[in-house]
Design an enzyme around this catalytic site. Structure first.
Site, PDB file in Angstrom:
ATOM      1  N   ARG A  57       0.617 -48.703 -14.577  1.00 32.32           N
ATOM      2  CA  ARG A  57       0.649 -49.668 -13.562  1.00 32.32           C
ATOM      3  C   ARG A  57      -0.132 -51.110 -13.756  1.00 32.32           C
ATOM      4  O   ARG A  57      -1.420 -50.857 -14.226  1.00 32.32           O
ATOM      5  CB  ARG A  57       0.016 -49.050 -12.012  1.00 32.32           C
ATOM      6  CG  ARG A  57       0.550 -47.847 -11.881  1.00 32.32           C
ATOM      7  CD  ARG A  57      -0.298 -47.526 -10.477  1.00 32.32           C
ATOM      8  NE  ARG A  57      -0.094 -46.116 -10.139  1.00 32.32           N
ATOM      9  CZ  ARG A  57      -0.699 -45.256 -10.517  1.00 32.32           C
ATOM     10  NH1 ARG A  57      -1.589 -45.460 -11.508  1.00 32.32           N
ATOM     11  NH2 ARG A  57      -0.725 -43.920 -10.428  1.00 32.32           N
TER      12      ARG A  57
ATOM     13  N   GLY B  19      10.563 -42.949  -7.551  1.00 33.91           N
ATOM     14  CA  GLY B  19       8.974 -43.071  -6.965  1.00 33.91           C
ATOM     15  C   GLY B  19       9.009 -42.346  -5.720  1.00 33.91           C
ATOM     16  O   GLY B  19       9.235 -43.034  -4.679  1.00 33.91           O
ATOM     17  N   THR B  20       8.430 -41.219  -5.851  1.00 31.70           N
ATOM     18  CA  THR B  20       8.797 -40.427  -4.615  1.00 31.70           C
ATOM     19  C   THR B  20       7.738 -40.759  -3.570  1.00 31.70           C
ATOM     20  O   THR B  20       7.980 -40.284  -2.393  1.00 31.70           O
ATOM     21  CB  THR B  20       8.656 -38.612  -4.964  1.00 31.70           C
ATOM     22  OG1 THR B  20       7.571 -38.709  -5.823  1.00 31.70           O
ATOM     23  CG2 THR B  20       9.981 -38.380  -5.665  1.00 31.70           C
ATOM     24  N   ASN B  21       6.755 -41.278  -3.939  1.00 32.23           N
ATOM     25  CA  ASN B  21       5.860 -41.881  -2.804  1.00 32.23           C
ATOM     26  C   ASN B  21       6.399 -42.606  -1.991  1.00 32.23           C
ATOM     27  O   ASN B  21       6.524 -42.383  -0.761  1.00 32.23           O
ATOM     28  CB  ASN B  21       4.461 -42.474  -3.270  1.00 32.23           C
ATOM     29  CG  ASN B  21       3.731 -41.200  -4.219  1.00 32.23           C
ATOM     30  OD1 ASN B  21       4.144 -40.085  -4.166  1.00 32.23           O
ATOM     31  ND2 ASN B  21       2.779 -41.837  -4.924  1.00 32.23           N
ATOM     32  N   ASP B  22       6.680 -43.868  -2.335  1.00 31.79           N
ATOM     33  CA  ASP B  22       7.482 -44.660  -1.681  1.00 31.79           C
ATOM     34  C   ASP B  22       8.946 -44.252  -0.973  1.00 31.79           C
ATOM     35  O   ASP B  22       9.235 -44.577   0.169  1.00 31.79           O
ATOM     36  CB  ASP B  22       8.151 -46.013  -2.370  1.00 31.79           C
ATOM     37  CG  ASP B  22       6.933 -46.889  -2.106  1.00 31.79           C
ATOM     38  OD1 ASP B  22       6.631 -47.373  -0.994  1.00 31.79           O
ATOM     39  OD2 ASP B  22       6.464 -47.680  -3.258  1.00 31.79           O
TER      40      ASP B  22
ATOM     41  N   MET C  65      -5.811  -6.542   9.676  1.00 30.70           N
ATOM     42  CA  MET C  65      -6.016  -5.436  10.594  1.00 30.70           C
ATOM     43  C   MET C  65      -6.946  -4.555   9.720  1.00 30.70           C
ATOM     44  O   MET C  65      -6.757  -4.152   8.727  1.00 30.70           O
ATOM     45  CB  MET C  65      -5.079  -4.702  11.004  1.00 30.70           C
ATOM     46  CG  MET C  65      -5.410  -4.106  12.243  1.00 30.70           C
ATOM     47  SD  MET C  65      -4.402  -2.639  12.814  1.00 30.70           S
ATOM     48  CE  MET C  65      -5.047  -1.258  12.031  1.00 30.70           C
TER      49      MET C  65
ATOM     50  N   ARG D  95       5.501 -50.458 -15.669  1.00 27.64           N
ATOM     51  CA  ARG D  95       6.066 -50.953 -14.363  1.00 27.64           C
ATOM     52  C   ARG D  95       5.503 -52.288 -14.249  1.00 27.64           C
ATOM     53  O   ARG D  95       4.198 -52.480 -14.329  1.00 27.64           O
ATOM     54  CB  ARG D  95       5.587 -50.118 -13.109  1.00 27.64           C
ATOM     55  CG  ARG D  95       6.092 -50.686 -11.847  1.00 27.64           C
ATOM     56  CD  ARG D  95       5.984 -49.910 -10.639  1.00 27.64           C
ATOM     57  NE  ARG D  95       4.272 -50.030 -10.548  1.00 27.64           N
ATOM     58  CZ  ARG D  95       3.597 -49.234  -9.488  1.00 27.64           C
ATOM     59  NH1 ARG D  95       4.472 -48.429  -8.599  1.00 27.64           N
ATOM     60  NH2 ARG D  95       2.395 -49.212  -9.323  1.00 27.64           N
TER      61      ARG D  95
ATOM     62  N   LYS E  88       0.853  -1.265   0.114  1.00 31.12           N
ATOM     63  CA  LYS E  88      -0.071  -0.168   0.157  1.00 31.12           C
ATOM     64  C   LYS E  88       0.852   1.244   0.015  1.00 31.12           C
ATOM     65  O   LYS E  88       0.749   2.195  -0.865  1.00 31.12           O
ATOM     66  CB  LYS E  88      -1.002   0.135   1.207  1.00 31.12           C
ATOM     67  CG  LYS E  88      -2.090   0.897   1.243  1.00 31.12           C
ATOM     68  CD  LYS E  88      -3.039   0.419   2.508  1.00 31.12           C
ATOM     69  CE  LYS E  88      -3.700  -0.580   2.291  1.00 31.12           C
ATOM     70  NZ  LYS E  88      -4.570  -1.029   3.892  1.00 31.12           N
TER      71      LYS E  88
ATOM     72  N   GLU F 171      13.334 -45.793  -5.423  1.00 31.31           N
ATOM     73  CA  GLU F 171      12.225 -45.452  -4.375  1.00 31.31           C
ATOM     74  C   GLU F 171      12.546 -45.933  -3.198  1.00 31.31           C
ATOM     75  O   GLU F 171      11.904 -45.917  -1.966  1.00 31.31           O
ATOM     76  CB  GLU F 171      10.873 -46.001  -4.734  1.00 31.31           C
ATOM     77  CG  GLU F 171      10.843 -47.470  -5.164  1.00 31.31           C
ATOM     78  CD  GLU F 171       9.663 -47.903  -5.824  1.00 31.31           C
ATOM     79  OE1 GLU F 171       8.584 -47.332  -5.444  1.00 31.31           O
ATOM     80  OE2 GLU F 171       9.490 -48.944  -6.493  1.00 31.31           O
TER      81      GLU F 171
HETATM   82  P1  ADP Z   1      -8.016  -2.546   3.631  1.00 35.71           P
HETATM   83  O1  ADP Z   1      -6.355  -2.818   3.165  1.00 35.71           O
HETATM   84  O2  ADP Z   1      -8.564  -3.422   4.163  1.00 35.71           O
HETATM   85  O3  ADP Z   1      -8.465  -2.221   1.992  1.00 35.71           O
HETATM   86  P2  ADP Z   1      -7.539   0.223   3.500  1.00 35.71           P
HETATM   87  O4  ADP Z   1      -6.268   0.891   4.478  1.00 35.71           O
HETATM   88  O5  ADP Z   1      -7.483   0.384   1.882  1.00 35.71           O
HETATM   89  O6  ADP Z   1      -7.842  -1.128   4.165  1.00 35.71           O
HETATM   90  O7  ADP Z   1      -8.654   1.081   4.236  1.00 35.71           O
HETATM   91  C1  ADP Z   1     -10.165   0.744   3.866  1.00 35.71           C
HETATM   92  C2  ADP Z   1     -11.120   1.712   3.545  1.00 35.71           C
HETATM   93  O8  ADP Z   1     -10.888   2.895   4.312  1.00 35.71           O
HETATM   94  C3  ADP Z   1     -10.523   2.721   2.079  1.00 35.71           C
HETATM   95  O9  ADP Z   1     -11.004   1.897   1.150  1.00 35.71           O
HETATM   96  C4  ADP Z   1     -10.958   4.163   2.235  1.00 35.71           C
HETATM   97  O10 ADP Z   1     -12.474   3.871   1.728  1.00 35.71           O
HETATM   98  C5  ADP Z   1     -11.032   4.050   3.535  1.00 35.71           C
HETATM   99  N1  ADP Z   1      -9.900   4.823   3.908  1.00 35.71           N
HETATM  100  C6  ADP Z   1      -8.725   4.638   4.391  1.00 35.71           C
HETATM  101  N2  ADP Z   1      -7.984   5.721   4.532  1.00 35.71           N
HETATM  102  C7  ADP Z   1      -8.535   6.829   4.225  1.00 35.71           C
HETATM  103  C8  ADP Z   1      -8.412   8.020   4.244  1.00 35.71           C
HETATM  104  N3  ADP Z   1      -7.336   8.936   4.410  1.00 35.71           N
HETATM  105  N4  ADP Z   1      -9.368   8.842   3.488  1.00 35.71           N
HETATM  106  C9  ADP Z   1     -10.648   8.524   3.355  1.00 35.71           C
HETATM  107  N5  ADP Z   1     -10.807   7.072   3.369  1.00 35.71           N
HETATM  108  C10 ADP Z   1      -9.966   6.343   3.752  1.00 35.71           C
HETATM  109 MG    MG Z   2       6.411 -47.179  -5.292  1.00 35.29          MG
HETATM  110 MG    MG Z   3      -8.044  -1.117   0.569  1.00 31.38          MG
END
Ligand code: ADP
Ligand code: MG
Ligand code: MG
Length: 931
Positions: free
Chosen positions: A581, A817-820, A122, A659, A41, A796
């Protein structure tokens, strides 16, 4: 770990390392090449800023800061905080606002962003910097009191949940209550005064649940949010995701702090997401949706139905054409389909994110082919962009897309294993197994599965679970046995008692038809029609595989036992049969009776023949036994000869490795326990010993008892069997060569490679080969034509690998014969391990992968490497291949390419996958050598 990035701009910093890269004012201090340091990002934001695109100003704290934070025991590295404050000051300059300033407040979002996009790691926190004072400023500036209070309550809710760990339902319940009290149907029905009260309640909840006040100091908010993003790197969801995707745990996440822009400031504002091409079909059109007067999360939360992006053309024509132009530029710049996030604040467009878009298999192939055609990328780049799993998906049955549009979709879960499955819902593995045996199509539905459910999973068309992620038992096993699976369908409430499942007011009971789309994770009630996908019809896939054929060094052969399979594999591009086989042919119809007949007398007849050869006269009983044995073998030989003719015909002009008999003989006889019960029951019923059925049962039981072994997989099988009962392998050799002779005489071009399995000592091979060569010469002399044949062996048994130089003296080819080899190198019994502890091992990280799926390079791989080196040293033109299941596994294929095998052999369905994987292996290998 990432290296310390060299400062690209000399903005002063207090910390010992350069931890912060700003973007804003038309200049990004980082760029697209710095994904390791800035995360995907952050690198995208810097690159877009540098390209002059409208990005709200902000800064990225590096992944290295995250790693150093953990290394120091969850403490910010010395000086980092000063640098953060300095970076905030720069954003203030770029925006002309002040962070915490009551009159002209700067608000920011805090966004995580690792090297690889990690969905659900997150959530982003929006609107940092708000408190009652800055809120007043915001209201005064916008003249919109409702907007201000709505932003504030959202902030407490998000920050409370994500940073302070308050459970989401606490806010949700208060929110619903507030609406109910005021008779409000929609969120938008709550006015400023109501939102103000809600904000107060939310703060109260935070106080109750965390024992502290909601932080009103913007600086403290920022400190807590940054640390929460760092902490999320080692959260359970993130860890599980990385385990599943094989992403290293020491990469760390970056943190992006950026100026808030508001899409919810009226009808000239809005927010949306769009792909530069259709991610389902790959078609070259802008694809996405947007909402006017909304913040980002509204699009995702589905509170309002978003509009199609094309509607923007009519409603905001200028913004639309600006966005279209930016989308085109970003796609050309990154030379790949992009997934974009944008926000419009009072008629001004801002770009918030760009990244390579996730796509379906069909779209991946089409986009790659189109971009090569348009000269945007090279054939090699196109190959690198398609995942082997995409090819796999394109070869599986799919639901008719038209039927899906009108079908009753009841829920969706994790798309754990691709393909379409239709069957009657069954909630118990034993029932599923029984019903499947009665010819019913079933889908096994479980809260979660365990190793005890395996037989039900194997018998079902597909598997649906309510719990568990991409590494759950259901998901791992389903992928392994090639069954479609939708896992972790959390909204599904399963009741084993009433044998039914409910979801959102809908439901289904045992015996009712349901349909699973393992490729998308969707679940439907009813039996949806499927369409068989034909390889021949997929022109773009074919084209890409042709490029792969040009790029790869490894040949791709197939494991096929029947002419139909061989023909199919050939259509898929197989260049030979690496494993036929023969014993599979022994099991069909009348053949099994003939085989059993031979086995019953095999030992006695063989000893009698030896005595006859030594000049002894045979007793009448022995003569009878020998006659019975030869009779059975004669029939078998004729049948096998016809089988081989069919295979040689299907593979005309290509090599066919056959075989010789391999499994322990008891596998052809009835189960010992069943026989014992049968005989005991007949005895108890006083059955006369003259009864032919009784006599037969007793004879079978005697034979089974004589053949019983403690460890059959380590017992009398493979070449050992041929050495004890030479007629078995002599007849097979004659059948192979006579079949080849017939094909030759009919104008065909057969190439037979006779493979002797399970050799651990060179003398085993020598003795077998002497025996068979004599037989081969006899056939040739009688036939009067020459046919092309070779003798080789399987590697094998670990001892075979370690003494490969001696063995190569007597083998023209090796097939691993990587299974055996895996079983014996680990000392695992595969069936016991996979049905038992192995999955647990993988879940606990004791083993990185199931070694029967992905070759254990460090251990088993060393045996392969040693055998390759020793084998080639003794016989430079030794032909080397692999015919274990690893031959269709992309990661293992990369290793086989590296050690220099000539071919991999895999099941027919995997041939196209292997063609791509072999090309990718060759291309990365070449790139690495160039470094
Ligand atoms: P993810 O990785 O889950 O997509 P983001 O960091 O892209 O999370 O954020 C999710 C949403 O939050 C974005 O699509 C946007 O709509 C909103 N967002 C994040 N930062 C901003 C910002 N600075 N201004 C306005 N909207 C924001
Ligand atoms: Mg075998
Ligand atoms: Mg996003």
């Amino acid at each position: 770990m990432t290296d310390t990035a060299a400062p690209t701009a000399d903005r002063a910093h207090k910390a010992a390392k350069r931890y912060i890269y700003a973007f804003g004012g038309g200049r990004g201090e980082g760029d697209a090449t710095m994904r390791d340091v800035l995360g995907g990002k952050g690198a995208g934001l810097a690159e877009m800023t540098n390209a002059g695109l409208p990005v709200p100003p902000g800064f990225t704290i590096t992944t290295e800061a995250c790693n150093d934070y953990f290394a120091a025991g969850e403490k910010l590295p010395e000086g980092l905080w000063d640098d953060v404050l300095e970076a905030v000051r720069k954003v203030e300059q770029d925006t002309g606002k002040g962070y915490g300033n009551a009159h002209n407040p700067l608000l920011v979002s805090v966004r995580s962003g690792a090297r690889f996009s990690m969905p659900g790691m997150m959530d982003t926190v929006l609107n940092l910097g708000l408190n009652e004072e800055t809120l007043n400023g915001l209201i005064a500036l916008t003249g919109n009191e409702r907007f201000g209070w709505d932003a504030y309550r959202r902030f407490i809710q998000m920050f409370g949940r994500i940073v302070m760990g308050v459970e989401a339902h606490r806010f949700d319940e208060a929110w619903e209550q507030a609406k109910a009290q005021r008779g409000a149907d929609d969120d938008t029905d709550l006015d400023a005064a109501a939102l103000r009260e809600v904000a107060g309640e939310f703060r109260q909840i935070v106080r109750q649940d965390t024992g502290r006040d909601f932080p009103s100091d913007p600086i403290e908010q920022l400190d807590l949010a940054i640390k929460a993003v760092f902490a999320s790197w080692f959260g359970k969801r993130a860890r599980d995701y990385r385990d599943n995707q094989k992403i290293a745990h020491d990469l760390g996440t970056a943190v992006n702090v950026m100026t808030m822009v508001f899409g919810n400031m009226g009808d000239d504002s809005g927010t949306g997401v769009a792909f530069t091409r259709d991610p389902n079909t790959g078609q070259k059109v802008l694809f996405g949706e947007y909402l006017t007067n909304a913040q980002g999360e509204d699009v995702v939360a589905g509170i309002r139905t978003p509009l199609h992006i094309s509607d923007m053309r009519d409603r905001m024509p200028e913004i639309y054409s600006q966005f279209e132009e930016i989308a085109g530029r970003l796609e050309r710049h990154y030379r790949d389909m992009q997934d974009l996030e944008f926000t419009i604040e009072r008629g001004k467009l801002y770009m918030l994110q760009t990244r390579s878009g996730k796509r379906t298999a069909a779209a991946a192939v089409r986009i790659a082919a189109d971009m090569v055609k348009d000269g945007i990328i090279t054939e090699q780049e196109a190959l690198a962009r398609i995942e082997p799993a995409h090819v796999d998906q394109l070869l599986r049955d799919q639901f008719d897309p038209r039927a899906k549009e009108t079908a009753a979709r009841i829920t969706a879960g994790l798309n754990a294993s691709p393909g379409a499955a239709v069957g009657k819902a069954v909630f118990n593995a034993d029932r599923a197994f029984e019903m499947a045996n009665q010819g019913e199509k079933v889908i096994l539905v479980r809260i979660e599965t365990s190793p005890d459910d395996f037989h039900g999973m194997a018998a079902a068309q597909g598997v649906l679970t309510a719990r568990g992620g991409a590494t759950s038992h259901a998901a791992v096993v389903a992928r392994q046995i090639g069954k479609p699976c939708v896992a972790g369908c959390a909204s599904l409430v399963i009741d084993y008692g009433s044998r039914s499942a409910k979801v959102n007011g809908l439901g289904f009971s045992e015996g009712e038809w349901i349909s699973l789309d393992g490729t998308t994770g969707e679940v439907y009630v009813g039996a949806l029609p499927t369409v068989e996908v034909r390889f021949e019809d997929q022109a773009e896939l074919q084209k890409i595989l042709e490029w792969a054929d040009r790029a790869r060094r490894l040949q791709v052969w197939t494991n096929a036992d029947k002419p139909e399979e061989a023909a199919m594999a050939r259509r898929y591009g197989a260049q030979g049969i690496g494993l036929c086989r023969t014993e599979h042919m022994f099991r069909e119809g009348e053949r099994l009776d003939i085989v059993r007949d031979a086995i019953l007398v095999a030992f006695q007849a063989t000893r009698a023949k030896e005595r006859r050869e030594a000049g002894e006269a045979l007793s009448a009983e022995d003569q009878d036994v020998v006659r019975r044995f030869d009779d059975a073998l004669g029939k078998l030989e004729a049948l096998q000869e016809t089988d081989f003719e069919g295979i040689f015909e299907a593979m005309d002009g290509l090599p066919v490795v056959i075989r010789l008999i391999d499994p322990p003989l008891h596998e052809f006889l009835p189960n010992h326990g069943d026989l014992l019960v049968e005989v005991t029951q007949m005895e108890a019923a006083g059955t006369s010993t003259d009864d032919p059925k009784f006599a037969q049962a007793r004879e079978l039981l005697r034979a089974v008892e004589a053949l019983r072994e403690q460890n059959p997989m380590l017992g009398l099988r493979g070449c050992r069997l041929g050495l004890m009962i030479p007629d078995f392998v002599k007849l097979q050799t004659r059948a192979i060569l006579n079949a080849a002779t017939k094909r030759r005489k009919a104008g065909g071009d057969p190439h037979a490679e006779i493979m002797i399995p399970l050799v651990g000592h060179v003398n085993e091979l020598k003795a077998t080969r002497d025996l068979l060569e004599a037989e081969a010469r006899k056939v040739e002399e009688a036939a009067g034509v020459e046919v092309d044949y070779k003798f080789g062996t399987m590697i094998e048994v670990p001892r075979g690998a370690l003494t490969a130089d001696e063995i190569a003296e007597h083998a023209e080819f090796f097939s691993f014969g990587t299974n055996d080899l895996t079983q014996m190198a680990f000392g695992f019994s595969r069936d016991d391990a996979e049905g038992g502890f192995l999955l647990n091992y993988v879940e606990r990280g004791i083993l990185p992968d199931n070694p029967f799926q992905t070759l254990d390079v460090e251990g088993v791989g060393q045996l392969v490497r040693t055998a390759v080196e020793k084998g080639r040293a003794a016989r430079p033109n030794l032909k080397l291949g692999i015919c274990g299941e690893h031959g269709g596994d992309p990661a293992s294929i990369a290793f086989f390419d590296e050690v220099g095998l000539d071919y991999v052999s895999c099941s027919p369905f995997r041939v196209p996958v292997a063609r791509l994987a072999a090309a990718q292996a060759a291309l990365t290998g070449a790139a690495e050598r160039d470094k």
